[in-house]
Write an enzyme that holds these catalytic residues in place. Sequence first.
Site, short mmCIF file in Angstrom:
data_model
loop_
_atom_site.label_atom_id
_atom_site.label_comp_id
_atom_site.label_asym_id
_atom_site.label_seq_id
_atom_site.Cartn_x
_atom_site.Cartn_y
_atom_site.Cartn_z
N HIS A 51 -59.94 -43.80 16.46
CA HIS A 51 -59.87 -44.90 15.53
C HIS A 51 -60.91 -44.80 14.42
CE1 HIS A 51 -58.49 -48.99 14.67
NE2 HIS A 51 -59.74 -49.28 14.37
N HIS A 97 -53.05 -53.50 13.91
CA HIS A 97 -53.66 -54.17 15.06
C HIS A 97 -52.61 -54.20 16.17
CE1 HIS A 97 -57.27 -56.97 15.87
NE2 HIS A 97 -57.62 -55.72 15.82
N ASP A 270 -68.29 -54.60 6.21
CA ASP A 270 -67.86 -55.54 7.24
C ASP A 270 -67.97 -54.90 8.61
OD1 ASP A 270 -65.55 -53.81 6.58
OD2 ASP A 270 -64.62 -54.95 8.18
#
Lengths: 735, 221, 84, 84
Positions: A51, A97, A270
Amino acid sequence: MSTEPNEIEITPEIVAEHGLTTDEYGRILNAMGRTPNRTELGIFSVMWSEHCSYKSSRVWLKTLPTEAPWVICGPGENAGIIDIGDGDAAIFKMESHNHPSFIEPYQGAATGVGGIMRDVFTMGARPVANMNALRFGSPDHHKTRQLVNGVVAGIGGYGNCMGVPTVGGEVNFDPAYNGNILVNAMCVGLAKTDRIFYSAAAGIGNPVVYVGARTGRDGIHGATLASAEFDDQSEEKRPTVQVGDPFTEKLLLEACLELMATDAIVAIQDMGAAGLTCSSVEMADKGGVGLELDLDKVPQRETGMSAYEIMLSESQERMLMVLEPGREDLARQIFAKWGVEFAIVGHLTDTGRFTLKQGGKVVGDIPVRPLVDDAPSYERPWEPTAPRPALAAADAPAPNDMGDALLQLVGGFDGCSRRWIWEQYDHMVMADTIAWPGGDAALVRVHGTKKALAISTDVTPRYCFADPVEGGRQAVAECWRNITAVGATPLAVTDCLNFGNPERPEIMGQLVGCIEGMGEACTALQFPVISGNVSLYNETNGVGILPTPAIGGVGLLKDADQRTGMAFQAEGESIVLLGETRGHLGQSLYLRDVLGRVEGPPPPVDLARERRTGDIVRGMIRSKLATACHDLSDGGLAVALAEMAIAGGIGATIDLPGTDIAPHAFLFGEDQARYLVTTTQPEVIQSMAEASGVPATVLGRTGGTELTVNKCLTISVEVLRDRHERTLPEHMAGS
Amino acid sequence: MKAAVIVFPGSNCDRDVAVALHQASGTAPAMIWHGDSTLPDLDLVVLPGGFSYGDYLRVGAIAALSPIMQAVRRHAERGGAVFAVCNGFQMACEAGLLPGALMSNAAGKYVCRHVAMRVENTDSPFTGGYDAGQRISIPVAHHDGNYFADDATLDRLEGEGLVAFRYDNDNPNGSCRDIAGILSDNRRVLGMMPHPERAADAALGGTDGAAMFTSMVETLS
Amino acid sequence: MQARVFVTLKNGVLDPQGKAIENALRGLGHEGVEKVRQGKMFEIELADTDADSARERLQVMCERLLANTVIENYRIEIGGQDAS
Amino acid sequence: MQARVFVTLKNGVLDPQGKAIENALRGLGHEGVEKVRQGKMFEIELADTDADSARERLQVMCERLLANTVIENYRIEIGGQDAS
Ligand SMILES: Nc1ncnc2c1ncn2[C@@H]1O[C@H](COP(=O)(O)OP(=O)(O)O)[C@@H](O)[C@H]1O
Ligand SMILES: [Mg+2]
């Protein structure tokens, strides 16, 4: 977990639990020069997960075209950036997601939307539009309804609360997704080109600041979960799924944008997958500096959190920033006004190391460069997908009744109206959405200007499965076509590459093929890839999903008054088909939904023709020659005609031109690079098209309350609409 | 017209309504932060749409306790005009500025679409620009727009002509007696679920809401 | 037969609603409010007359619909009596 | 001190969420489900040590925030004991 000490013996079992191979562990020992402790091992494992490190796809992603004169920032940052003139920039990205949404559809989808919005506003943009690309299993699979309900409610729940309109998307149903749904969310934001924020840390000694929600024990190992295959036990393992808090994110957004209007921020990033670890390491690595964190200062939701847990938590709604020295108080005040947590958690160092302290002790100390640079990258073995034999004309017979076939397509699960979904999304908030879901591309005005962004997401997974290269080309071409069909100039794309297990050569072959096709199309159409995301291991019990490289495209319309939609505008207008029709039925919706067969190669994409046709259509729209426009895709000419009639509430009568193509192939074939336009000046359209070598055929006229294809079918527009609209609401109501 | 839009944490239609007011009046309304406890002298206070405080607990409930709501209440008691849209309507009910409550939609889902409505009362600063019985189309976007009040209250609202708008065979949320918007006793407070600020610009798909803003500008200035 | 099902977030799972309520109560001057967690309650009327079989059925309903055990716990109470 | 507050819709107020769950349960084959009403539960930790004063404070919290008495009833339970 928290009771486990940090200094433990790293056994082969512990290494394997972290999803690391023996060889990878060897690299870690090499980078560290000693045995890592538990926290350090955890940090390596998330940084080197599929990922975060793209270890299976990196070599192939590099082949994608990423440049154009209008690209300000391509892949590598939180999101990609394009210049849209007048000092304005559009910033966008798409992300998956998938796994969390399968386990907890509402929260999984919601936090997916929250995550992608953070990627966009971390760069200084105000999010102005969200899109969602969804794939579910077969409609009658026992899980599908609950998953659809939960995912749609979750996407709406987050976006609606944030006040960002969800303006479009796409949905497919296919048994290949029964055990592995796909939830891909895209966000588009707007910023000024001179106020863009990046993630490279700079300034030794500068404070590192944590803002947003507190850290809890959420989704520890989410990044590694997203990199592992599902099996029947996955649900038993029940990893903690994050719960989204859109209210906190809304406050975080407003506070960040307010701080960004000052000169206090050096770098900002973020916290997404792998939370604090990934954000700090990336900031340090990009800036070529060291970074020290005092974990006692990290705002925590729970007591007794270990360093391991703090570093690997995936709690949502958090950001990390490096501030200019002396600007801490200004920043603190802004966050206090918005009621958002603010803490100075560390500083930049000149050591080149990532150092963690807790309780006055060093609990982790890793050299930054090797943590990033030594990440494994694999050229996994791959096999090309075998070409499908062509479908002989006789193998795709005509339907018993052309009208019934059309109704079956407009009412089928892949062809029916998605209104049931998009009416659950606030698609109008911010009062700039000038083309809603339901058309080709959505249009969102750049607030206070005449400009509008056109946005579309597209891919046809069944094409990609039959021929990855052609499918990759087609996904990009269809996206480009949808943006063109509203009058806009396509500028750049983001992608979300969803595939099965890359360790299987045939799956790897799908990935390689799709990327090859996408790359060709992006180059030919000058439609570069500026951001994206890869989601692998989408398999359950060894059965992979259809290869699904979702493409999210953005285009620009300089004068929103020049836009067009797909609804028939008036009676008595000529309907013109632009592009060449050959009647390609391989892998068509007709073949699958009417004849119940999935065969043949997908329609070939001729990129030069695609470009030529699109450019001329765009010109016709902008000069107002075309009063309505719709591209041809799933279901071909017949479905496109039906959609234009339904949208406008006006019928049409057409004749099929005399060719040697069978009528049903003419009506339902899915040849690419085609558009339908309506016009009051068919001769002008025809001569313009001919001058550019684009076939243009006047098929008939709009008018009446029925859609008639002479010698083939007559159906009232009301009946078409009813069939088109009824499918999803009825299915979801369980009848 | 001196107008102000109150901004709560989680408001998200504050800008949209400010744009519509600005367009109608030529002046931008003041934007007032919920944490303030006083209001300047104003002709109109707007409680905008959004998800104040995330709409956690109950829609509008926590916002109704904001410091500014005391000042809004005083403004209303003095006869000041209050325009409460969507989340603003929910807050106004929670704060007792209007009777009744907004419950979750009967279908249990968020709904965003244009709805057909009928103008029931044209005798207010908000609705004077319409003809009685006029049919208009304005978007809704909410999860909790299902207006509820006991029968006595509903009878009184109807009897005194305080129902401003009704859904016209197009009730999107199950609200009692198809109520889409109601007025306070003095008709100076309007609460409504639909968003007229999203229907005041032809590019957004209709202008049926524009008359509300021009009407406010004309009567409240 | 009357039953009640309580569904609460597992320990450690973020409860934004509870947090917001907690803050609002403190804002109202209730200093002593240390923590608020919000949960759901379902009051269910069943045709069953046997408590054991009702409990079993409720358990299935909880697992399949009323709770998502990834993030939530549930507790079943039958006719005023705690169970499972 | 630990307290629980239950908030339920008043009788006669339609409960769409309860209704939806009722239908969903029947859809899953649970025939005997006659009626479902959904309510909220708040688990509140208070600094108070005196049950009576705690109950009084909770009552204020309910009236001012936790329940909307136009549509809802509430019930307070302190340390496992029913009150008010
Ligand atoms: N998940 C979704 N959310 C919002 N809108 C959607 C979604 N799925 C489809 N739509 C909208 O429905 C319309 C039809 O979708 P699609 O058939 O994929 O269009 P096209 O064939 O033009 O790509 C588009 O306007 C699209 O934006
Ligand atoms: Mg299209």
